[in-house]
Enzyme design. Structure first.
Site, PDB file in Angstrom:
ATOM      1  N   TYR A   1      -7.572   3.957 -15.794  1.00  0.00           N
ATOM      2  CA  TYR A   1      -7.170   4.507 -17.108  1.00  0.00           C
ATOM      3  C   TYR A   1      -6.783   3.434 -18.124  1.00  0.00           C
ATOM      4  O   TYR A   1      -6.419   3.739 -19.249  1.00  0.00           O
ATOM      5  CB  TYR A   1      -6.056   5.539 -16.916  1.00  0.00           C
ATOM      6  CG  TYR A   1      -6.533   6.891 -16.377  1.00  0.00           C
ATOM      7  CD1 TYR A   1      -7.881   7.110 -16.080  1.00  0.00           C
ATOM      8  CD2 TYR A   1      -5.647   7.936 -16.155  1.00  0.00           C
ATOM      9  CE1 TYR A   1      -8.313   8.326 -15.586  1.00  0.00           C
ATOM     10  CE2 TYR A   1      -6.070   9.160 -15.661  1.00  0.00           C
ATOM     11  CZ  TYR A   1      -7.412   9.347 -15.390  1.00  0.00           C
ATOM     12  OH  TYR A   1      -7.852  10.555 -14.901  1.00  0.00           O
TER      13      TYR A   1
ATOM     14  N   VAL B   1      -5.905   4.713  -6.173  1.00  0.00           N
ATOM     15  CA  VAL B   1      -4.786   5.123  -5.303  1.00  0.00           C
ATOM     16  C   VAL B   1      -4.932   6.608  -4.920  1.00  0.00           C
ATOM     17  O   VAL B   1      -4.569   7.007  -3.806  1.00  0.00           O
ATOM     18  CB  VAL B   1      -3.428   4.839  -5.994  1.00  0.00           C
ATOM     19  CG1 VAL B   1      -3.179   5.725  -7.194  1.00  0.00           C
ATOM     20  CG2 VAL B   1      -2.283   4.952  -5.005  1.00  0.00           C
ATOM     21  N   ASP B   2      -5.539   7.389  -5.800  1.00  0.00           N
ATOM     22  CA  ASP B   2      -5.780   8.817  -5.501  1.00  0.00           C
ATOM     23  C   ASP B   2      -6.648   8.935  -4.243  1.00  0.00           C
ATOM     24  O   ASP B   2      -6.342   9.682  -3.305  1.00  0.00           O
ATOM     25  CB  ASP B   2      -6.500   9.428  -6.717  1.00  0.00           C
ATOM     26  CG  ASP B   2      -6.514  10.945  -6.713  1.00  0.00           C
ATOM     27  OD1 ASP B   2      -7.144  11.519  -7.614  1.00  0.00           O
ATOM     28  OD2 ASP B   2      -5.899  11.544  -5.814  1.00  0.00           O
TER      29      ASP B   2
ATOM     30  N   ASP C   1       0.866  -1.189   0.000  1.00  0.00           N
ATOM     31  CA  ASP C   1       0.000   0.000   0.000  1.00  0.00           C
ATOM     32  C   ASP C   1       0.899   1.234   0.000  1.00  0.00           C
ATOM     33  O   ASP C   1       1.683   1.430   0.934  1.00  0.00           O
ATOM     34  CB  ASP C   1      -0.874  -0.056   1.265  1.00  0.00           C
ATOM     35  CG  ASP C   1      -1.805   1.136   1.394  1.00  0.00           C
ATOM     36  OD1 ASP C   1      -2.739   1.058   2.188  1.00  0.00           O
ATOM     37  OD2 ASP C   1      -1.581   2.152   0.696  1.00  0.00           O
TER      38      ASP C   1
HETATM   39  N1  APR Z   1      -1.319   1.588  -3.045  1.00  0.00           N
HETATM   40  C1  APR Z   1      -0.702   1.272  -4.210  1.00  0.00           C
HETATM   41  N2  APR Z   1      -1.354   1.089  -5.378  1.00  0.00           N
HETATM   42  C2  APR Z   1      -2.707   1.210  -5.342  1.00  0.00           C
HETATM   43  C3  APR Z   1      -3.421   1.545  -4.168  1.00  0.00           C
HETATM   44  C4  APR Z   1      -2.661   1.737  -2.983  1.00  0.00           C
HETATM   45  N3  APR Z   1      -3.239   2.056  -1.817  1.00  0.00           N
HETATM   46  N4  APR Z   1      -4.756   1.601  -4.488  1.00  0.00           N
HETATM   47  C5  APR Z   1      -4.855   1.304  -5.800  1.00  0.00           C
HETATM   48  N5  APR Z   1      -3.634   1.060  -6.321  1.00  0.00           N
HETATM   49  C6  APR Z   1      -3.256   0.669  -7.669  1.00  0.00           C
HETATM   50  C7  APR Z   1      -4.312   0.057  -8.541  1.00  0.00           C
HETATM   51  O1  APR Z   1      -4.547  -1.296  -8.166  1.00  0.00           O
HETATM   52  C8  APR Z   1      -3.635   0.184  -9.897  1.00  0.00           C
HETATM   53  O2  APR Z   1      -2.704  -0.870 -10.062  1.00  0.00           O
HETATM   54  O3  APR Z   1      -2.871   1.831  -8.392  1.00  0.00           O
HETATM   55  C9  APR Z   1      -2.854   1.498  -9.767  1.00  0.00           C
HETATM   56  C10 APR Z   1      -3.448   2.659 -10.536  1.00  0.00           C
HETATM   57  O4  APR Z   1      -4.863   2.531 -10.558  1.00  0.00           O
HETATM   58  P1  APR Z   1      -5.836   3.809 -10.352  1.00  0.00           P
HETATM   59  O5  APR Z   1      -5.773   4.244  -8.943  1.00  0.00           O
HETATM   60  O6  APR Z   1      -7.169   3.437 -10.942  1.00  0.00           O
HETATM   61  O7  APR Z   1      -5.145   4.965 -11.222  1.00  0.00           O
HETATM   62  P2  APR Z   1      -5.183   5.239 -12.794  1.00  0.00           P
HETATM   63  O8  APR Z   1      -5.406   4.019 -13.601  1.00  0.00           O
HETATM   64  O9  APR Z   1      -3.974   6.084 -13.051  1.00  0.00           O
HETATM   65  O10 APR Z   1      -6.498   6.138 -12.960  1.00  0.00           O
HETATM   66  C11 APR Z   1      -6.480   7.434 -12.409  1.00  0.00           C
HETATM   67  O11 APR Z   1      -8.482   7.093 -11.181  1.00  0.00           O
HETATM   68  O12 APR Z   1      -8.778   7.336  -8.931  1.00  0.00           O
HETATM   69  C12 APR Z   1      -8.928   7.960 -10.132  1.00  0.00           C
HETATM   70  O13 APR Z   1      -8.636  10.271  -9.580  1.00  0.00           O
HETATM   71  C13 APR Z   1      -8.043   9.180 -10.236  1.00  0.00           C
HETATM   72  O14 APR Z   1      -9.160   9.923 -12.201  1.00  0.00           O
HETATM   73  C14 APR Z   1      -7.975   9.318 -11.725  1.00  0.00           C
HETATM   74  C15 APR Z   1      -7.899   7.872 -12.205  1.00  0.00           C
END
Ligand code: APR
Length: 174
Positions: free
Chosen positions: A122, A34-35, A11
């Protein structure tokens, strides 16, 4: 190089590093994935500071404090949405990593953690994204000894497999 790039499953909000990257969106006002996890862990002051940044273009990066996170800074970078690969997605994803590392260097960070940018909501294919990420990080580290460690923090085992493979492939061809 291998000693300066780590691939772990975990995490990113729990990583005790100088800066963590956030796979944000262009509003920088939070979201899911992750955001959302980073904003929840950092607390409401993170959003307050993000509001002062007036968004961020895809591929660029903006820095805030880490607040309640163990990390001192958060490097917010909107990754590209995958639209088939002919819209400059690869170059934009590479610039996410490079621009985050540049900000980290500018702020005296020695250790940086990244999530797998763009491979969730994404839909950037993991095989391509992991190769782009490792290549960008390794290339930056070669020219920037001030960054001692970059840790890829994969949320699940499948993602970790792709980054492990990307690092192994990079070392074979380096
Ligand atoms: N720690 C590490 N990695 C994480 C965590 C965490 N706590 N939570 C999620 N992830 C991973 C997901 O499993 C994935 O492998 O982060 C990676 C990126 O996934 P997303 O969070 O969906 O990010 P992304 O694909 O770049 O999409 C971004 O999603 O949350 C919204 O505001 C954000 O609009 C933006 C979009």
């Amino acid at each position: 190089m291998k000693t300066r790039i780590e691939i772990v499953q975990g995490d990113i909000t729990k990583q005790n590093v100088d800066a963590i990257a956030n796979a944000a969106n262009t509003t920088l006002l939070g979201g899911g994935g992750v955001d959302g996890a980073i904003h929840r862990a950092a607390g409401p002051e993170l959003l307050d500071e993000c509001r002062t940044l007036h968004g961020c273009r895809t591929g660029e990066a903006k820095l805030t404090k880490g607040y309640r996170l163990p990390a001192k800074y958060v490097l917010h970078t909107p990754g590209p949405v995958w639209h088939g690969g002919r819209n400059g997605e690869a170059e934009l994803l590479k610039s996410c990593y490079v621009n985050c590392l540049r900000l980290a260097s500018e702020h005296g960070c020695k250790t940086v953690a990244f999530p797998s940018i763009s491979t969730g909501v994404y839909h950037f294919p993991l095989d391509k994204a992991s190769a782009i990420a490792i290549g960008a990080i390794a290339e930056y580290l070669e020219a920037h000894p001030e960054i001692e460690l970059v840790r890829m923090v994969c949320f699940d085992a499948r993602t970790k497999e792709y980054y492990d493979e990307a690092l192994t492939d990079w070392e074979k061809n380096a």
